[in-house]
Design a protein around this motif. Structure first.
Motif, PDB file in Angstrom:
ATOM      1  N   ALA A 184       0.356  -5.059  -6.506  1.00  0.00           N
ATOM      2  CA  ALA A 184       0.591  -6.502  -6.406  1.00  0.00           C
ATOM      3  C   ALA A 184       0.263  -7.145  -7.744  1.00  0.00           C
ATOM      4  O   ALA A 184      -0.661  -6.692  -8.444  1.00  0.00           O
ATOM      5  CB  ALA A 184      -0.252  -7.144  -5.315  1.00  0.00           C
ATOM      6  N   PRO A 185       0.981  -8.192  -8.117  1.00  0.00           N
ATOM      7  CA  PRO A 185       0.619  -8.926  -9.334  1.00  0.00           C
ATOM      8  C   PRO A 185      -0.804  -9.479  -9.234  1.00  0.00           C
ATOM      9  O   PRO A 185      -1.149 -10.148  -8.262  1.00  0.00           O
ATOM     10  CB  PRO A 185       1.650 -10.060  -9.374  1.00  0.00           C
ATOM     11  N   GLY A 186      -1.633  -9.134 -10.224  1.00  0.00           N
ATOM     12  CA  GLY A 186      -3.011  -9.621 -10.241  1.00  0.00           C
ATOM     13  C   GLY A 186      -3.998  -8.786  -9.466  1.00  0.00           C
ATOM     14  O   GLY A 186      -5.175  -9.148  -9.367  1.00  0.00           O
TER      15      GLY A 186
ATOM     16  N   PHE B 295      -3.507  -0.791  -8.500  1.00  0.00           N
ATOM     17  CA  PHE B 295      -4.917  -0.415  -8.517  1.00  0.00           C
ATOM     18  C   PHE B 295      -5.129   0.731  -7.537  1.00  0.00           C
ATOM     19  O   PHE B 295      -4.533   0.764  -6.460  1.00  0.00           O
ATOM     20  CB  PHE B 295      -5.782  -1.601  -8.097  1.00  0.00           C
ATOM     21  N   SER B 296      -5.982   1.679  -7.929  1.00  0.00           N
ATOM     22  CA  SER B 296      -6.391   2.761  -7.037  1.00  0.00           C
ATOM     23  C   SER B 296      -7.913   2.846  -7.055  1.00  0.00           C
ATOM     24  O   SER B 296      -8.515   2.916  -8.135  1.00  0.00           O
ATOM     25  CB  SER B 296      -5.777   4.089  -7.483  1.00  0.00           C
ATOM     26  N   PRO B 297      -8.559   2.826  -5.892  1.00  0.00           N
ATOM     27  CA  PRO B 297     -10.028   2.745  -5.839  1.00  0.00           C
ATOM     28  C   PRO B 297     -10.727   4.088  -6.035  1.00  0.00           C
ATOM     29  O   PRO B 297     -11.618   4.461  -5.255  1.00  0.00           O
ATOM     30  CB  PRO B 297     -10.275   2.180  -4.436  1.00  0.00           C
TER      31      PRO B 297
ATOM     32  N   VAL C  58       0.842  -1.190   0.000  1.00  0.00           N
ATOM     33  CA  VAL C  58       0.000   0.000   0.000  1.00  0.00           C
ATOM     34  C   VAL C  58       0.878   1.242   0.000  1.00  0.00           C
ATOM     35  O   VAL C  58       1.745   1.408   0.863  1.00  0.00           O
ATOM     36  CB  VAL C  58      -0.933   0.013   1.227  1.00  0.00           C
ATOM     37  N   LYS C  59       0.641   2.104  -0.993  1.00  0.00           N
ATOM     38  CA  LYS C  59       1.364   3.369  -1.096  1.00  0.00           C
ATOM     39  C   LYS C  59       0.344   4.481  -1.275  1.00  0.00           C
ATOM     40  O   LYS C  59      -0.053   4.814  -2.389  1.00  0.00           O
ATOM     41  CB  LYS C  59       2.343   3.334  -2.266  1.00  0.00           C
ATOM     42  N   GLY C  60      -0.107   5.022  -0.127  1.00  0.00           N
ATOM     43  CA  GLY C  60      -1.174   6.009  -0.168  1.00  0.00           C
ATOM     44  C   GLY C  60      -2.467   5.357  -0.612  1.00  0.00           C
ATOM     45  O   GLY C  60      -2.942   4.406   0.007  1.00  0.00           O
TER      46      GLY C  60
END
Length: 438
Positions: A142-144, A403-405, A135-137
């Motif tokens: 991660a792969p997948g 991914f970023s939500p 987690v970066k901010g």
């Protein structure tokens, strides 16, 4: 209307398909009428609102599922966990079939179509890959993590929304986690699904993120190992014998000069090479890995025939070079077969997906082709689309996948509305998806 209740992220994507370059047909009156009723229904509104509130839980599912390794042909541990989660959400019949797919049915009232909502369990990454999410901010790496961890999590969120509101559908919804979508998995999961279940009327795959991109065309592919064999021998004492590696080189030179049509897009590449035993040996065996793709089954067949003929010519040329006959032989081994096909722009599936995206405040920017689980049903003439699951990301199929939500709930929201319009809500709307002739 619901479309006024949400603020969508800016949807930008490359316009890459022919469908994206022409005006889309207007929505059918039946589609509009169904969505007017759905968006006015208290239970549907509640379900849509629930999905936004469920966003954090969905991300938690996504992280937890991503951290369960699912290499090609080794998806069972993740499949067992997915089965467990579907059962916990009330689908007690959740099972793992002989191929490894996780399948669970949410029954309708028995008077409508059967719709599959699926995401794929497998990843491209080999056994031993570190899949721990970093987690970066507001960025999760991660792969997948999004291919297809996001799809799997979104599917669970849609099911929770249905449970939370108690919405009863007309048609059945089959929730599926498929195996073998990636690479040499060759769509083995979805092939088994349609082989063993003949009563499916429509299919939705959640694969990718952008809700403004609808896939309704299947990019087909054919993959071969082309293997040259001969007697081999010492480079000095046996000089004059044809060489498998020389034949391979001739083949690559010929293949590299092939010209393909621009539309429908048709491509090829020699991706891998191997062979020979020593620098001072005439090679007894050599092979190449060939990938061919097209949005047209006809063009794909033409390309295959052309390249296979060139590969045979390469063996003949190597034999002729040394005044030999049939010393070098060539063998073709099919290792991948993804069928091509195209759906209709005005199909109920595409119409429903377009209207659902608009309802949550988005805009469809491309109706395009890709290679996904939807290839198989499209090739069979069964209505199918692949939809994005929301959020933003990048680096798919690489170790830096992320991914970023951002506005990620829009994916499950648009998916839910698409599904409900297609299967119908008991006492509210009739299904837009027709029941196929059995």
């Amino acid at each position: 209307m619901l479309r006024r209740l949400f603020t969508a992220a800016t949807l930008t994507l490359a316009v890459s398909a022919a469908w994206s370059q022409v005006a889309l047909p207007p929505l059918h009156p039946a589609t509009e009428a169904a969505f007017v009723k759905l968006t006015a229904h208290a239970g549907v509104k509640q379900a849509v609102d629930f999905l936004r509130a469920d966003d954090e839980r969905t991300l938690k599912d996504q992280i937890e599922l991503t951290e369960i390794p699912a290499p090609p042909f080794k998806e069972m541990v993740r499949a067992q966990e997915y089965q467990k989660r579907l059962k916990a959400l009330g689908l007690g019949d959740a099972r793992i079939d002989a191929e490894g797919n996780v399948i669970a049915v949410r029954k309708g009232n028995g008077k409508g179509p059967v719709l599959v909502l699926s995401a794929h369990l497998d990843t491209v990454f080999p056994e031993g890959t570190d899949v721990k999410v970093k987690v970066k901010g507001n960025r999760y790496e991660a792969p997948g993590i999004y291919d297809d961890g996001r799809g799997l999590a979104s599917l669970l969120s849609v099911l929770r929304a249905l449970n939370q509101t108690g919405l009863k559908t007309v048609g059945d919804i089959i929730f599926v986690g498929t195996v073998g979508e990636e690479e040499l998995g060759d769509l083995r999961g979805v092939k088994a699904l349609f082989r063993d279940n003949k009563a499916i009327d429509g299919f939705i795959s959640l694969d990718g993120l952008d809700i403004g991109r609808i896939v309704n065309q299947a990019t087909g592919s054919r993959r071969f190992r082309i293997i040259y064999t001969g007697p081999g021998g010492h480079s000095f004492s046996a000089f004059g014998l044809p060489s498998a590696t020389h034949a391979l080189g001739r083949a690559i030179a010929k293949i590299s000069e092939v010209r393909t049509v621009e539309q429908p897009k048709t491509t090829f590449t020699v991706g891998t090479l191997k062979g020979g035993t020593s620098v001072n040996a005439i090679a007894a065996e050599a092979e190449l890995g060939l990938d061919m793709r097209s949005n047209s089954a006809v063009e794909l067949k033409k390309l295959e025939d052309q390249i296979m003929a060139l590969a045979r010519d390469a063996a003949d040329d190597e034999n002729k070079r040394w005044d030999k006959k049939d010393v070098i032989k060539v063998e073709f081994r099919l290792v991948g077969d993804r069928p091509a096909g195209a759906g209709q722009l005005d199909s109920p599936m595409v119409q429903a997906a377009r209207r659902a995206v608009a309802t949550v405040g988005g805009e469809v920017k491309a109706i395009t082709a890709s290679s996904t689980d939807s290839n198989l049903p499209i090739s069979l003439g069964i209505p199918a689309v692949t939809l994005g699951s929301g959020g933003v990301g990048g680096g798919s199929h690489g170790p830096g996948e992320w991914f970023s939500p951002i506005n990620a709930w829009l994916g499950p929201q648009s998916t839910l509305l698409t599904v409900l319009s297609l299967v119908g809500v008991d006492g509210v709307t009739e299904p837009l998806l027709p029941v196929r002739a059995r």
